[in-house]
Design a protein around this motif. Structure first.
Motif, PDB file in Angstrom:
ATOM      1  N   ASP A 274       1.475   2.544   5.772  1.00 11.81           N
ATOM      2  CA  ASP A 274       0.893   3.690   5.078  1.00 11.81           C
ATOM      3  C   ASP A 274       0.769   4.889   6.020  1.00 11.81           C
ATOM      4  N   PHE A 275       0.383   4.632   7.268  1.00 11.13           N
ATOM      5  CA  PHE A 275       0.349   5.708   8.261  1.00 11.13           C
ATOM      6  C   PHE A 275       1.755   6.281   8.476  1.00 11.13           C
ATOM      7  N   LEU A 276       2.724   5.396   8.620  1.00 12.27           N
ATOM      8  CA  LEU A 276       4.102   5.855   8.841  1.00 12.27           C
ATOM      9  C   LEU A 276       4.609   6.672   7.655  1.00 12.27           C
ATOM     10  N   ARG A 277       4.307   6.251   6.443  1.00 12.96           N
ATOM     11  CA  ARG A 277       4.757   6.963   5.252  1.00 12.96           C
ATOM     12  C   ARG A 277       4.062   8.318   5.094  1.00 12.96           C
ATOM     13  N   GLU A 278       2.753   8.351   5.289  1.00 14.53           N
ATOM     14  CA  GLU A 278       1.983   9.573   5.052  1.00 14.53           C
ATOM     15  C   GLU A 278       1.992  10.548   6.221  1.00 14.53           C
ATOM     16  N   ALA A 279       2.083  10.028   7.443  1.00 20.23           N
ATOM     17  CA  ALA A 279       1.892  10.887   8.612  1.00 20.23           C
ATOM     18  C   ALA A 279       2.959  10.724   9.692  1.00 20.23           C
ATOM     19  N   ALA A 280       3.890   9.814   9.487  1.00 18.51           N
ATOM     20  CA  ALA A 280       4.999   9.594  10.428  1.00 18.51           C
ATOM     21  C   ALA A 280       4.543   9.191  11.833  1.00 18.51           C
TER      22      ALA A 280
ATOM     23  N   TRP B 165      -4.222   9.284  19.182  1.00 18.23           N
ATOM     24  CA  TRP B 165      -4.966  10.506  18.889  1.00 18.23           C
ATOM     25  C   TRP B 165      -5.678  11.042  20.112  1.00 18.23           C
ATOM     26  N   CYS B 166      -6.053  12.316  20.041  1.00 21.32           N
ATOM     27  CA  CYS B 166      -6.678  12.964  21.195  1.00 21.32           C
ATOM     28  C   CYS B 166      -8.197  12.816  21.206  1.00 21.32           C
ATOM     29  N   TRP B 167      -8.776  12.459  20.050  1.00 22.30           N
ATOM     30  CA  TRP B 167     -10.223  12.285  19.985  1.00 22.30           C
ATOM     31  C   TRP B 167     -10.553  11.300  18.878  1.00 22.30           C
ATOM     32  N   SER B 168     -11.582  10.499  19.104  1.00 21.19           N
ATOM     33  CA  SER B 168     -12.107   9.643  18.047  1.00 21.19           C
ATOM     34  C   SER B 168     -13.579   9.392  18.316  1.00 21.19           C
ATOM     35  N   GLY B 169     -14.308   9.133  17.256  1.00 21.66           N
ATOM     36  CA  GLY B 169     -15.724   8.851  17.395  1.00 21.66           C
ATOM     37  C   GLY B 169     -16.242   8.066  16.212  1.00 21.66           C
ATOM     38  N   ARG B 170     -17.313   7.362  16.434  1.00 20.68           N
ATOM     39  CA  ARG B 170     -17.943   6.544  15.391  1.00 20.68           C
ATOM     40  C   ARG B 170     -19.011   7.374  14.715  1.00 20.68           C
ATOM     41  N   MET B 171     -19.019   7.325  13.384  1.00 21.30           N
ATOM     42  CA  MET B 171     -20.044   8.000  12.600  1.00 21.30           C
ATOM     43  C   MET B 171     -21.010   6.938  12.089  1.00 21.30           C
TER      44      MET B 171
ATOM     45  N   TRP C 117     -21.082   4.824   8.492  1.00 17.90           N
ATOM     46  CA  TRP C 117     -19.898   5.073   7.662  1.00 17.90           C
ATOM     47  C   TRP C 117     -18.630   4.492   8.263  1.00 17.90           C
ATOM     48  N   GLY C 118     -18.261   4.921   9.436  1.00 15.18           N
ATOM     49  CA  GLY C 118     -17.008   4.481  10.029  1.00 15.18           C
ATOM     50  C   GLY C 118     -16.607   5.370  11.179  1.00 15.18           C
ATOM     51  N   TRP C 119     -15.324   5.740  11.205  1.00  8.34           N
ATOM     52  CA  TRP C 119     -14.779   6.494  12.322  1.00  8.34           C
ATOM     53  C   TRP C 119     -14.035   7.734  11.852  1.00  8.34           C
ATOM     54  N   GLU C 120     -13.908   8.667  12.792  1.00  6.58           N
ATOM     55  CA  GLU C 120     -13.071   9.846  12.592  1.00  6.58           C
ATOM     56  C   GLU C 120     -12.183   9.957  13.828  1.00  6.58           C
ATOM     57  N   ALA C 121     -10.938  10.310  13.602  1.00  6.70           N
ATOM     58  CA  ALA C 121     -10.004  10.525  14.714  1.00  6.70           C
ATOM     59  C   ALA C 121      -9.230  11.805  14.430  1.00  6.70           C
ATOM     60  N   ILE C 122      -8.885  12.503  15.491  1.00  5.76           N
ATOM     61  CA  ILE C 122      -8.063  13.711  15.367  1.00  5.76           C
ATOM     62  C   ILE C 122      -6.806  13.482  16.183  1.00  5.76           C
ATOM     63  N   HIS C 123      -5.688  13.627  15.506  1.00  7.43           N
ATOM     64  CA  HIS C 123      -4.377  13.433  16.136  1.00  7.43           C
ATOM     65  C   HIS C 123      -3.624  14.749  16.045  1.00  7.43           C
ATOM     66  N   THR C 124      -3.489  15.430  17.185  1.00  8.10           N
ATOM     67  CA  THR C 124      -2.759  16.696  17.209  1.00  8.10           C
ATOM     68  C   THR C 124      -1.276  16.416  17.417  1.00  8.10           C
TER      69      THR C 124
ATOM     70  N   ASN D  13       2.028  21.746  20.172  1.00  8.02           N
ATOM     71  CA  ASN D  13       1.117  22.732  20.737  1.00  8.02           C
ATOM     72  C   ASN D  13       0.769  23.856  19.769  1.00  8.02           C
ATOM     73  N   GLY D  14       1.198  23.736  18.511  1.00  5.92           N
ATOM     74  CA  GLY D  14       1.002  24.817  17.550  1.00  5.92           C
ATOM     75  C   GLY D  14      -0.302  24.773  16.790  1.00  5.92           C
ATOM     76  N   GLY D  15      -1.116  23.744  16.970  1.00  2.00           N
ATOM     77  CA  GLY D  15      -2.393  23.661  16.292  1.00  2.00           C
ATOM     78  C   GLY D  15      -2.430  22.672  15.142  1.00  2.00           C
ATOM     79  N   PHE D  16      -1.285  22.066  14.774  1.00  2.00           N
ATOM     80  CA  PHE D  16      -1.278  21.110  13.670  1.00  2.00           C
ATOM     81  C   PHE D  16      -2.030  19.846  14.066  1.00  2.00           C
ATOM     82  N   ALA D  17      -2.830  19.343  13.127  1.00  2.00           N
ATOM     83  CA  ALA D  17      -3.589  18.120  13.409  1.00  2.00           C
ATOM     84  C   ALA D  17      -3.789  17.290  12.154  1.00  2.00           C
ATOM     85  N   PHE D  18      -3.850  15.987  12.366  1.00  2.00           N
ATOM     86  CA  PHE D  18      -4.278  15.043  11.349  1.00  2.00           C
ATOM     87  C   PHE D  18      -5.749  14.753  11.617  1.00  2.00           C
ATOM     88  N   VAL D  19      -6.565  14.847  10.600  1.00  2.00           N
ATOM     89  CA  VAL D  19      -7.955  14.407  10.672  1.00  2.00           C
ATOM     90  C   VAL D  19      -7.985  13.104   9.891  1.00  2.00           C
TER      91      VAL D  19
END
Length: 129
Positions: free
Chosen positions: A52-58, A80-86, A89-96, A99-105
């Motif tokens: 599902d990750f590969l299909r949605e986000a490559a 990813w460049c950052w992750s943290g536990r909330m 609830w669960g987790w959040e990760a940011i995958h940039t 260098n153009g600013g695009f990111a997956f949350v």
């Protein structure tokens, strides 16, 4: 996997109130910071896996192309460049990407039906925040 590429679209009504607020906060943050067109939000759902990750986000959360390692290798770190536990609830990760600013949350609930391998990796690598 619930995928949001248009941050200006309405969220589906069936999303629970806490998750709706979480998504709305992330969407608002991206819009206010001028990154709405460069943000792709992924909400991991029950039975989602690597495909599902590969299909949605490559990309795979279990493979780091910089170190060419997979989860389980002693030198592995998530891609990813950052992750943290909330709390409660669960987790959040940011995958940039690039260098153009695009990111997956990426939002991953700590819930029944979520990929146990993914939860194990997050517990190992994502600090409580």
């Amino acid at each position: 996997m619930f995928s949001i590429t248009n941050l200006h679209a309405e969220l589906p009504a069936e999303i629970d109130p806490f998750t709706r607020r979480l998504l709305t906060d992330r969407i608002r943050d991206a819009i206010v910071s001028g990154l709405a067109e460069m943000t792709h939000i992924l909400l991991v759902e029950r039975d989602d896996g690597e495909g599902d990750f590969l299909r949605e986000a490559a990309f795979s959360p279990f493979y780091n192309p910089l170190s060419e390692t997979r989860f389980g290798h002693p030198d592995f770190e998530p891609p990813w460049c950052w992750s943290g536990r909330m709390e409660h609830w669960g987790w959040e990760a940011i995958h940039t990407v690039g260098n153009g600013g695009f990111a997956f949350v990426i939002l991953i609930p700590d819930a029944e039906g979520i990929d146990p391998k993914l939860l194990t990796m997050l517990r190992e690598f994502a600090p409580f925040s």
